[in-house]
Design a protein around this motif. Structure first.
Motif, PDB file in Angstrom:
ATOM      1  N   LEU A  38     -56.009 -24.285 -13.255  1.00  0.00           N
ATOM      2  CA  LEU A  38     -55.601 -24.126 -14.575  1.00  0.00           C
ATOM      3  C   LEU A  38     -54.267 -25.164 -14.969  1.00  0.00           C
ATOM      4  CD1 LEU A  38     -56.531 -20.664 -15.128  1.00  0.00           C
ATOM      5  CD2 LEU A  38     -57.688 -22.545 -16.182  1.00  0.00           C
ATOM      6  N   PRO A  40     -51.393 -28.199 -13.117  1.00  0.00           N
ATOM      7  CA  PRO A  40     -51.273 -28.884 -11.924  1.00  0.00           C
ATOM      8  C   PRO A  40     -49.999 -28.665 -11.195  1.00  0.00           C
ATOM      9  CG  PRO A  40     -50.217 -30.104 -14.137  1.00  0.00           C
ATOM     10  CD  PRO A  40     -50.960 -28.646 -14.546  1.00  0.00           C
ATOM     11  N   ALA A  41     -50.256 -27.116 -10.531  1.00  0.00           N
ATOM     12  CA  ALA A  41     -49.198 -26.651  -9.710  1.00  0.00           C
ATOM     13  C   ALA A  41     -49.380 -27.325  -8.389  1.00  0.00           C
ATOM     14  CB  ALA A  41     -49.538 -25.165  -9.622  1.00  0.00           C
ATOM     15  N   ASP A 205     -37.088 -36.407 -17.050  1.00  0.00           N
ATOM     16  CA  ASP A 205     -38.158 -36.586 -17.801  1.00  0.00           C
ATOM     17  C   ASP A 205     -39.486 -36.613 -16.928  1.00  0.00           C
ATOM     18  OD1 ASP A 205     -40.458 -37.041 -19.461  1.00  0.00           O
ATOM     19  OD2 ASP A 205     -39.689 -39.087 -19.954  1.00  0.00           O
ATOM     20  N   HIS A 206     -40.089 -35.650 -17.178  1.00  0.00           N
ATOM     21  CA  HIS A 206     -41.372 -35.337 -15.965  1.00  0.00           C
ATOM     22  C   HIS A 206     -42.724 -36.014 -16.455  1.00  0.00           C
ATOM     23  CE1 HIS A 206     -38.834 -32.273 -14.339  1.00  0.00           C
ATOM     24  NE2 HIS A 206     -38.655 -31.500 -15.490  1.00  0.00           N
ATOM     25  N   VAL A 207     -42.453 -36.912 -17.333  1.00  0.00           N
ATOM     26  CA  VAL A 207     -43.321 -38.008 -17.546  1.00  0.00           C
ATOM     27  C   VAL A 207     -44.503 -37.651 -17.717  1.00  0.00           C
ATOM     28  CG1 VAL A 207     -44.406 -40.183 -16.499  1.00  0.00           C
ATOM     29  CG2 VAL A 207     -42.042 -39.457 -15.630  1.00  0.00           C
ATOM     30  N   ASP A 208     -45.447 -36.870 -16.921  1.00  0.00           N
ATOM     31  CA  ASP A 208     -46.837 -36.587 -17.287  1.00  0.00           C
ATOM     32  C   ASP A 208     -46.805 -35.555 -18.467  1.00  0.00           C
ATOM     33  OD1 ASP A 208     -47.561 -38.053 -14.903  1.00  0.00           O
ATOM     34  OD2 ASP A 208     -46.719 -36.277 -13.579  1.00  0.00           O
ATOM     35  N   GLY A 209     -48.448 -35.540 -18.870  1.00  0.00           N
ATOM     36  CA  GLY A 209     -48.629 -34.782 -19.956  1.00  0.00           C
ATOM     37  C   GLY A 209     -50.024 -34.178 -19.632  1.00  0.00           C
ATOM     38  N   VAL A 210     -50.482 -33.135 -20.040  1.00  0.00           N
ATOM     39  CA  VAL A 210     -51.753 -32.443 -20.283  1.00  0.00           C
ATOM     40  C   VAL A 210     -52.123 -32.016 -21.793  1.00  0.00           C
ATOM     41  CG1 VAL A 210     -53.041 -30.504 -19.322  1.00  0.00           C
ATOM     42  CG2 VAL A 210     -51.420 -31.804 -17.687  1.00  0.00           C
ATOM     43  N   THR A 211     -53.409 -32.548 -22.042  1.00  0.00           N
ATOM     44  CA  THR A 211     -54.073 -32.209 -23.254  1.00  0.00           C
ATOM     45  C   THR A 211     -54.806 -30.843 -23.196  1.00  0.00           C
ATOM     46  OG1 THR A 211     -54.129 -34.645 -23.937  1.00  0.00           O
ATOM     47  CG2 THR A 211     -55.161 -32.672 -25.242  1.00  0.00           C
ATOM     48  N   GLU A 213     -57.260 -27.649 -23.447  1.00  0.00           N
ATOM     49  CA  GLU A 213     -58.525 -27.291 -24.133  1.00  0.00           C
ATOM     50  C   GLU A 213     -58.569 -25.633 -24.513  1.00  0.00           C
ATOM     51  OE1 GLU A 213     -61.109 -29.352 -24.886  1.00  0.00           O
ATOM     52  OE2 GLU A 213     -59.198 -30.883 -24.799  1.00  0.00           O
ATOM     53  N   PHE A 257     -43.050 -30.569 -11.336  1.00  0.00           N
ATOM     54  CA  PHE A 257     -43.336 -30.981 -10.109  1.00  0.00           C
ATOM     55  C   PHE A 257     -42.813 -32.388  -9.934  1.00  0.00           C
ATOM     56  CE2 PHE A 257     -45.482 -33.038  -6.482  1.00  0.00           C
ATOM     57  CZ  PHE A 257     -45.407 -32.148  -5.677  1.00  0.00           C
ATOM     58  N   ASN A 258     -43.127 -33.381 -10.906  1.00  0.00           N
ATOM     59  CA  ASN A 258     -42.736 -34.442 -10.888  1.00  0.00           C
ATOM     60  C   ASN A 258     -41.346 -34.816 -11.075  1.00  0.00           C
ATOM     61  OD1 ASN A 258     -42.725 -37.461 -10.706  1.00  0.00           O
ATOM     62  ND2 ASN A 258     -44.674 -37.661 -12.187  1.00  0.00           N
ATOM     63  N   THR A 283     -50.873 -32.274 -26.510  1.00  0.00           N
ATOM     64  CA  THR A 283     -50.450 -32.657 -25.185  1.00  0.00           C
ATOM     65  C   THR A 283     -49.129 -32.220 -24.784  1.00  0.00           C
ATOM     66  OG1 THR A 283     -51.912 -34.587 -25.495  1.00  0.00           O
ATOM     67  CG2 THR A 283     -50.356 -34.928 -24.025  1.00  0.00           C
ATOM     68  N   LYS A 285     -45.750 -31.835 -22.768  1.00  0.00           N
ATOM     69  CA  LYS A 285     -44.920 -32.676 -21.873  1.00  0.00           C
ATOM     70  C   LYS A 285     -43.899 -31.796 -21.503  1.00  0.00           C
ATOM     71  CE  LYS A 285     -46.828 -37.270 -22.779  1.00  0.00           C
ATOM     72  NZ  LYS A 285     -46.300 -38.581 -22.846  1.00  0.00           N
TER      73      LYS A 285
ATOM     74  N   ARG B 222     -57.519 -30.783 -11.462  1.00  0.00           N
ATOM     75  CA  ARG B 222     -56.389 -30.151 -10.868  1.00  0.00           C
ATOM     76  C   ARG B 222     -56.786 -29.257  -9.791  1.00  0.00           C
ATOM     77  NH1 ARG B 222     -55.247 -29.012 -16.867  1.00  0.00           N
ATOM     78  NH2 ARG B 222     -56.816 -27.551 -16.614  1.00  0.00           N
ATOM     79  N   PHE B 232     -56.015 -36.514 -17.778  1.00  0.00           N
ATOM     80  CA  PHE B 232     -55.372 -35.263 -18.468  1.00  0.00           C
ATOM     81  C   PHE B 232     -54.896 -35.439 -19.650  1.00  0.00           C
ATOM     82  CE2 PHE B 232     -55.257 -34.387 -13.864  1.00  0.00           C
ATOM     83  CZ  PHE B 232     -56.053 -33.361 -13.912  1.00  0.00           C
ATOM     84  N   ASP B 233     -54.326 -36.723 -19.765  1.00  0.00           N
ATOM     85  CA  ASP B 233     -53.231 -36.943 -21.037  1.00  0.00           C
ATOM     86  C   ASP B 233     -54.089 -37.750 -22.135  1.00  0.00           C
ATOM     87  OD1 ASP B 233     -51.185 -37.676 -22.938  1.00  0.00           O
ATOM     88  OD2 ASP B 233     -49.850 -38.131 -21.340  1.00  0.00           O
TER      89      ASP B 233
END
Lengths: 342, 342, 342
Positions: A38, A40-41, A205-211, A213, A257-258, A283, A285, B222, B232-233
């Protein structure tokens, strides 16, 4: 006698009251797999028995925030079913790792009450403890929520506002027995940056994003047995199912994490605000600010205090406007202590 | 020092380089349950301890492709974060079954480099190995990807293109110790067709289809700790979140149960192409062509080489157009070896 | 020889026929975690090893309905692949708890056949048994479905309609060995209402609702290895993917926690009708009517017979119209026995 739970209203609480929360939960590798599916751990200590063992632990524990969600979820029917807002957290500490096979339950003590001037709502402060099957406290935290009154004629209780520390002092953080980062493998952990490489005031800035649902946040929230209907029932809220604030916390922490792959274990929760509501389609971030650092008695282990901010877009590192209000893109402002290799 | 991982660019690779991939992973029944919840996986050897035990194994292993995804996922931050395209697979072999409780990690060796004539990208060949907690290699495969250059002025490396076998020779396939299909229960496995019932050149339309949702492919991706942001984004790709190619592989393989229920274990990966991108809303179907058959030394165990094709509609058994290009409905063209009862 | 499974048609069944269903399944903590993530399941006996142990069981079993779904799912390829309608259930009993590590398989006996007057379909009655790895029967139930004929010229079989009891007699319910509710902890279970607090004829509106997403019902249905294409393939049904009836059963049962937290274990299934089809986007709610009560020989354990109704809106407690037809908002009408503390 009505059989369904209407939840407690403001007038139902009294200072000193102990709430025994229902439905103890045995956790297994299933909960861990779902947590990693669920969010991105990727923190290695919570992913690998071998890595945990090389760090002095008997096995890889259940993720720190998964343990928090299990403990928190149990409190919802007794604390926040009629809550208007989740106002804050303080004095949170993780006291013992939780392993597959452990059974968790929760209990809370009401430590403060303050009726609002409108007479319709009040603030309830509870200190919640999560306990395992050996009745050991695995974590504790203070949370305060604004709760509706049902009977507006009920007298206002004496105001008691607990004196809460703004930040858990580093020396009160509890390091798991045996934790030792002397032989920490940075390659396997994913990043070379050690405790000494982070400076107070530094931002990442951890850069990644998750949209997000709908199915995901509902699956997560049910897993923690948090059954507040705002998260599940579209007919209940015309503006959409509100995402459980803890889902945003876990998403932001996993995204961090990033840049913070070595901030392995969360051991303290100093404060937190759910600045704006989150709905599916957002999304998420995240960015972090290093707030403080401290040594610990454990070999090779440093503590780092971090501000973790989740956003739904906008520029990183922007938190509040000129009036001190959170910017509309900010979802979460969390202040926590983590343990890193030195 | 920047703390986040920008990924490696073409000029950052050199032949002979060893990449130690991060975040080892302990797998449990949780990973298996999720694999079976995300794909219509029904191969009995991976579903039942009793069936696996009757086939000579100590317990039911984690699905062969789940093991592949765990190993593959770890390589993403080091190999394909800046990849433009995933070009191919070769020389893949499953060497040891993976059981709940095992901890997997991955390492790769760069075995080839070829800068493209445009000077902006290059092809990187890596041989990846998955290892367990006893440092035994559980699988290996070669993969090549097209990667962007960051510094366009970096000199082109000497071109090294590895000499890869087109098909893993049957005699190099590794049969798990003790595997014995002499007393194979076809009723419990789900179909009566044995190795001898399949003819080279035979084609099978697997009939069933699954319409993929965003939540599902993200949960799956994931779980394998593959955090490439394209999956993901939504704000990163205006055309939608690209579904991880491995999700299509697993979906097609699971759909192939209907007609290949006895193709129990995947032991070789000869090649594979992700012919067209896949997005949520696609209904994935699959068909298979029998490419080859071979005997094995294990009792009652035959090897069968299969071409597995995933499509998003259209007619089965149509692969390429007159120019040799994949038809637009083809998602995947995979060439693998499986073990069947004789 | 065609390799894919076309399913059985009406003319393929004969009374006395034994169907050995494929793909045995080992369950683990993964299945439990997923069950609790997919449904708001909170019954303490199925959530906590400690609670189960205090109730005389060796550990917390897999949820009763999860065991049912595993057993049921295996029958789909042999019983209902060509079914037009799932007509009813009867004589269902849970005979042994299922624990993580158990391996389940299913077999069915055809106990009745009746061709319809149109000559195109017929009703097939099967008695299904779920067995564990020790060949012990863990549950059994009768189910009847309307199945299409493939060869319309096939002669009608002799009509055999089994004589099914309308309600499993309370004395035939099987109480798990050792079950003892003498020291039942109502605080941990979540509600104070005991067996004696419920009256025959009493109705309970369970208040909460859950809006179902496509990803959720597909993840659930695959987990039970139920691969009927109506649930998965959007191109197969223009009106949408039909949600597996068992998903609605589990959702309604989980929602019934609010008012029936102490109806811990389902031990009998007297009957059930899927009154109307369910599609994603539906908000499922539930209500219950107490139909009967009975004592049991186990210490502190009473049996309660409940009608559980799932709806997609409308008023609670409305079931049928003046012609005896289910109202359009009714999804499920289920009649079961559960065990409660006295």
């Amino acid at each position: 006698m009505a059989k369904t739970n209407p939840g407690r209203f403001f007038e139902d609480y009294s200072v000193g009251q102990i709430l025994t929360h229902a439905v103890p939960r045995t956790v297994s590798g299933g909960e861990r797999a779902l947590y990693h599916a669920l969010y991105p751990a990727r923190h290695a200590l919570y992913s690998s028995d071998a890595f945990a063992s090389a760090s002095g632990l008997p096995a890889s524990p259940i993720d720190d925030l998964a343990a928090f969600h299990v403990v928190f979820g149990k409190t919802v029917p007794d604390v926040s079913l009629n809550a208007v807002a989740n106002l804050g957290y303080a004095e949170g500490r993780w006291l013992l790792p939780v392993y597959p096979g452990d059974t968790l339950r929760s209990e809370s003590e009401v430590i403060g009450l303050k009726q609002n001037s409108n007479g319709k709502t009040g603030v309830v402060y509870v200190r919640t403890r999560g306990l395992n099957q050996r009745d050991e406290v695995v974590m504790e935290y203070v949370r305060w929520v604004m709760v509706r009154k049902n009977n507006l004629d009920a007298p206002a209780p004496e105001t008691v506002v607990p004196d809460l520390t703004k930040v858990v002092p580093a020396e009160q953080l509890v390091i798991p027995d045996g934790l030792d980062f002397s032989n920490y493998n940075f390659d396997l952990a994913g990043e070379p940056h050690r405790w000494g490489d982070y400076e107070i005031g530094e931002t990442i800035d951890h850069v990644d994003g998750v949209t997000i649902e709908e199915a995901e946040h509902m699956i997560a929230t049910r897993l923690w047995q948090n059954t507040a209907k705002v998260h599940f029932d579209l007919t209940f809220r015309p503006d959409g199912r509100l995402i459980y604030g803890g889902h945003v916390i876990s998403m932001a922490r996993a995204l961090s994490f990033n840049g913070l792959a070595n901030a392995q274990m969360i051991v303290g929760l100093n404060g937190g605000a759910h600045a704006n509501p989150c709905f599916a389609g957002t999304t998420v971030k995240a960015w972090t600010e290093v707030l403080d650092k401290a040594d610990t008695p454990a070999p090779g282990v440093g503590a780092i205090r971090l501000r973790l901010v989740a956003t739904k877009g906008g520029e990183p590192f922007e938190l509040k406007d000129e009036n001190g209000k959170y910017k509309p893109d900010v979802l979460l402002d969390l202040d926590y202590w983590a343990l890193m290799p030195q």
